[in-house]
Design a protein around this motif. Sequence first.
Motif, PDB file in Angstrom:
ATOM      1  N   VAL A  41       0.877  -1.172   0.000  1.00 41.52           N
ATOM      2  CA  VAL A  41       0.000   0.000   0.000  1.00 41.52           C
ATOM      3  C   VAL A  41       0.913   1.220   0.000  1.00 41.52           C
ATOM      4  O   VAL A  41       1.737   1.376   0.901  1.00 41.52           O
ATOM      5  CB  VAL A  41      -0.931   0.007   1.239  1.00 41.52           C
ATOM      6  N   GLY A  42       0.770   2.054  -1.011  1.00 44.87           N
ATOM      7  CA  GLY A  42       1.619   3.237  -1.103  1.00 44.87           C
ATOM      8  C   GLY A  42       3.095   2.898  -1.199  1.00 44.87           C
ATOM      9  O   GLY A  42       3.941   3.632  -0.703  1.00 44.87           O
ATOM     10  N   GLY A  43       3.425   1.778  -1.821  1.00 47.90           N
ATOM     11  CA  GLY A  43       4.825   1.384  -1.995  1.00 47.90           C
ATOM     12  C   GLY A  43       5.431   0.683  -0.797  1.00 47.90           C
ATOM     13  O   GLY A  43       6.607   0.336  -0.824  1.00 47.90           O
ATOM     14  N   GLN A  44       4.652   0.479   0.261  1.00 45.22           N
ATOM     15  CA  GLN A  44       5.144  -0.204   1.467  1.00 45.22           C
ATOM     16  C   GLN A  44       4.384  -1.510   1.669  1.00 45.22           C
ATOM     17  O   GLN A  44       3.185  -1.581   1.402  1.00 45.22           O
ATOM     18  CB  GLN A  44       4.942   0.681   2.707  1.00 45.22           C
ATOM     19  N   ILE A  45       5.093  -2.513   2.179  1.00 46.08           N
ATOM     20  CA  ILE A  45       4.426  -3.788   2.477  1.00 46.08           C
ATOM     21  C   ILE A  45       3.348  -3.534   3.526  1.00 46.08           C
ATOM     22  O   ILE A  45       3.574  -2.849   4.525  1.00 46.08           O
ATOM     23  CB  ILE A  45       5.440  -4.823   3.016  1.00 46.08           C
ATOM     24  N   ALA A  46       2.145  -4.070   3.272  1.00 45.39           N
ATOM     25  CA  ALA A  46       1.014  -3.919   4.208  1.00 45.39           C
ATOM     26  C   ALA A  46       1.161  -4.903   5.362  1.00 45.39           C
ATOM     27  O   ALA A  46       1.871  -5.901   5.264  1.00 45.39           O
ATOM     28  CB  ALA A  46      -0.299  -4.156   3.469  1.00 45.39           C
ATOM     29  N   TYR A  47       0.465  -4.594   6.446  1.00 44.31           N
ATOM     30  CA  TYR A  47       0.441  -5.466   7.622  1.00 44.31           C
ATOM     31  C   TYR A  47      -0.986  -5.921   7.857  1.00 44.31           C
ATOM     32  O   TYR A  47      -1.936  -5.162   7.674  1.00 44.31           O
ATOM     33  CB  TYR A  47       0.964  -4.728   8.852  1.00 44.31           C
ATOM     34  N   GLY A  48      -1.119  -7.173   8.284  1.00 44.85           N
ATOM     35  CA  GLY A  48      -2.421  -7.724   8.588  1.00 44.85           C
ATOM     36  C   GLY A  48      -2.913  -7.286   9.943  1.00 44.85           C
ATOM     37  O   GLY A  48      -2.174  -6.705  10.744  1.00 44.85           O
ATOM     38  N   LYS A  49      -4.179  -7.597  10.235  1.00 42.12           N
ATOM     39  CA  LYS A  49      -4.789  -7.202  11.502  1.00 42.12           C
ATOM     40  C   LYS A  49      -4.077  -7.823  12.692  1.00 42.12           C
ATOM     41  O   LYS A  49      -4.132  -7.278  13.795  1.00 42.12           O
ATOM     42  CB  LYS A  49      -6.272  -7.562  11.516  1.00 42.12           C
ATOM     43  N   ASP A  50      -3.349  -8.908  12.475  1.00 40.22           N
ATOM     44  CA  ASP A  50      -2.593  -9.545  13.562  1.00 40.22           C
ATOM     45  C   ASP A  50      -1.163  -9.016  13.641  1.00 40.22           C
ATOM     46  O   ASP A  50      -0.359  -9.511  14.418  1.00 40.22           O
ATOM     47  CB  ASP A  50      -2.596 -11.058  13.396  1.00 40.22           C
ATOM     48  N   GLY A  51      -0.833  -8.013  12.824  1.00 37.03           N
ATOM     49  CA  GLY A  51       0.498  -7.425  12.827  1.00 37.03           C
ATOM     50  C   GLY A  51       1.483  -8.125  11.898  1.00 37.03           C
ATOM     51  O   GLY A  51       2.637  -7.713  11.803  1.00 37.03           O
ATOM     52  N   SER A  52       1.034  -9.164  11.220  1.00 34.12           N
ATOM     53  CA  SER A  52       1.937  -9.897  10.327  1.00 34.12           C
ATOM     54  C   SER A  52       2.149  -9.122   9.031  1.00 34.12           C
ATOM     55  O   SER A  52       1.243  -8.472   8.514  1.00 34.12           O
ATOM     56  CB  SER A  52       1.374 -11.287  10.019  1.00 34.12           C
ATOM     57  N   ALA A  57       2.161 -13.984   2.250  1.00 35.49           N
ATOM     58  CA  ALA A  57       1.120 -14.339   3.225  1.00 35.49           C
ATOM     59  C   ALA A  57       0.173 -15.359   2.594  1.00 35.49           C
ATOM     60  O   ALA A  57      -0.327 -15.162   1.489  1.00 35.49           O
ATOM     61  CB  ALA A  57       0.347 -13.096   3.642  1.00 35.49           C
ATOM     62  N   GLU A  58      -0.077 -16.428   3.298  1.00 33.54           N
ATOM     63  CA  GLU A  58      -0.899 -17.522   2.777  1.00 33.54           C
ATOM     64  C   GLU A  58      -2.378 -17.290   3.031  1.00 33.54           C
ATOM     65  O   GLU A  58      -2.791 -16.917   4.120  1.00 33.54           O
ATOM     66  CB  GLU A  58      -0.481 -18.836   3.425  1.00 33.54           C
ATOM     67  N   ALA A  59      -3.171 -17.527   1.994  1.00 31.65           N
ATOM     68  CA  ALA A  59      -4.635 -17.504   2.123  1.00 31.65           C
ATOM     69  C   ALA A  59      -5.157 -18.833   1.585  1.00 31.65           C
ATOM     70  O   ALA A  59      -4.702 -19.316   0.553  1.00 31.65           O
ATOM     71  CB  ALA A  59      -5.235 -16.341   1.345  1.00 31.65           C
ATOM     72  N   ASP A  60      -6.080 -19.423   2.311  1.00 31.21           N
ATOM     73  CA  ASP A  60      -6.625 -20.723   1.938  1.00 31.21           C
ATOM     74  C   ASP A  60      -8.029 -20.558   1.374  1.00 31.21           C
ATOM     75  O   ASP A  60      -8.821 -19.770   1.882  1.00 31.21           O
ATOM     76  CB  ASP A  60      -6.654 -21.647   3.154  1.00 31.21           C
ATOM     77  N   LEU A  61      -8.317 -21.318   0.341  1.00 28.99           N
ATOM     78  CA  LEU A  61      -9.638 -21.304  -0.293  1.00 28.99           C
ATOM     79  C   LEU A  61     -10.171 -22.739  -0.288  1.00 28.99           C
ATOM     80  O   LEU A  61      -9.421 -23.674  -0.567  1.00 28.99           O
ATOM     81  CB  LEU A  61      -9.528 -20.791  -1.728  1.00 28.99           C
ATOM     82  N   SER A  62     -11.445 -22.881   0.031  1.00 30.91           N
ATOM     83  CA  SER A  62     -12.004 -24.231   0.074  1.00 30.91           C
ATOM     84  C   SER A  62     -13.476 -24.230  -0.323  1.00 30.91           C
ATOM     85  O   SER A  62     -14.151 -23.204  -0.254  1.00 30.91           O
ATOM     86  CB  SER A  62     -11.846 -24.831   1.471  1.00 30.91           C
ATOM     87  N   GLY A  63     -13.944 -25.409  -0.759  1.00 34.63           N
ATOM     88  CA  GLY A  63     -15.350 -25.620  -1.026  1.00 34.63           C
ATOM     89  C   GLY A  63     -15.807 -25.459  -2.455  1.00 34.63           C
ATOM     90  O   GLY A  63     -16.971 -25.683  -2.762  1.00 34.63           O
ATOM     91  N   ASP A 133      -0.263 -20.396  -6.406  1.00 30.98           N
ATOM     92  CA  ASP A 133      -0.057 -19.160  -7.154  1.00 30.98           C
ATOM     93  C   ASP A 133       0.376 -18.059  -6.195  1.00 30.98           C
ATOM     94  O   ASP A 133      -0.025 -18.039  -5.028  1.00 30.98           O
ATOM     95  CB  ASP A 133      -1.329 -18.717  -7.883  1.00 30.98           C
ATOM     96  N   VAL A 134       1.195 -17.142  -6.700  1.00 32.95           N
ATOM     97  CA  VAL A 134       1.641 -15.990  -5.926  1.00 32.95           C
ATOM     98  C   VAL A 134       1.030 -14.744  -6.562  1.00 32.95           C
ATOM     99  O   VAL A 134       1.214 -14.494  -7.751  1.00 32.95           O
ATOM    100  CB  VAL A 134       3.180 -15.881  -5.877  1.00 32.95           C
ATOM    101  N   ILE A 135       0.318 -13.982  -5.752  1.00 37.42           N
ATOM    102  CA  ILE A 135      -0.404 -12.819  -6.246  1.00 37.42           C
ATOM    103  C   ILE A 135       0.213 -11.569  -5.639  1.00 37.42           C
ATOM    104  O   ILE A 135       0.309 -11.444  -4.415  1.00 37.42           O
ATOM    105  CB  ILE A 135      -1.907 -12.928  -5.870  1.00 37.42           C
ATOM    106  N   ASP A 136       0.658 -10.661  -6.492  1.00 37.91           N
ATOM    107  CA  ASP A 136       1.237  -9.393  -6.031  1.00 37.91           C
ATOM    108  C   ASP A 136       0.237  -8.285  -6.300  1.00 37.91           C
ATOM    109  O   ASP A 136      -0.411  -8.265  -7.331  1.00 37.91           O
ATOM    110  CB  ASP A 136       2.527  -9.080  -6.812  1.00 37.91           C
TER     111      ASP A 136
END
Length: 136
Positions: A41-52, A57-63, A133-136
């Motif tokens: 965001v704005g050229g800087q790596i974003a942080y998640g709500k948990d501070g990560s 960052a891994e996201a899982d999709l199912s179903g 897949d890696v999404i930027d």
Amino acid sequence: MKKTRLFSLILALLMIFSAFYVTPVTAEEPQDISVYFNVSVGGQIAYGKDGSMLAFAEADLSGKETYTLDDAFYALHEKFYEGGADAGYASADSYWGLSVIKFWGDESGNFGYQVNAGNDYVEGPTHVIKENDVID
């Protein structure tokens, strides 16, 4: 001569019947996949709500049988954005098809994305993604 005619007739019948053969359709099984995000965001790596840090960052999709970028963006926001996808992500139909209209809470429309370092040709959020897949 009769053998040649008989052979030609059988061959012609086989060709005609093969034109009407319908490949059986099998329902695909739902699958689970993991995709990885690098979010800035704005050229800087974003942080998640948990501070990560949202670098690989891994996201899982199912179903579902197949998944799109829209599904992955939704999952990313559900997992990492304060308030989930309802607060941080939205897509809508537009003149060009499905479009991202809000990402990481930003509604400016000034966002870009690529899959696998730009090696996959992407035409929008309906792009089908696959495992790892890696999404930027």
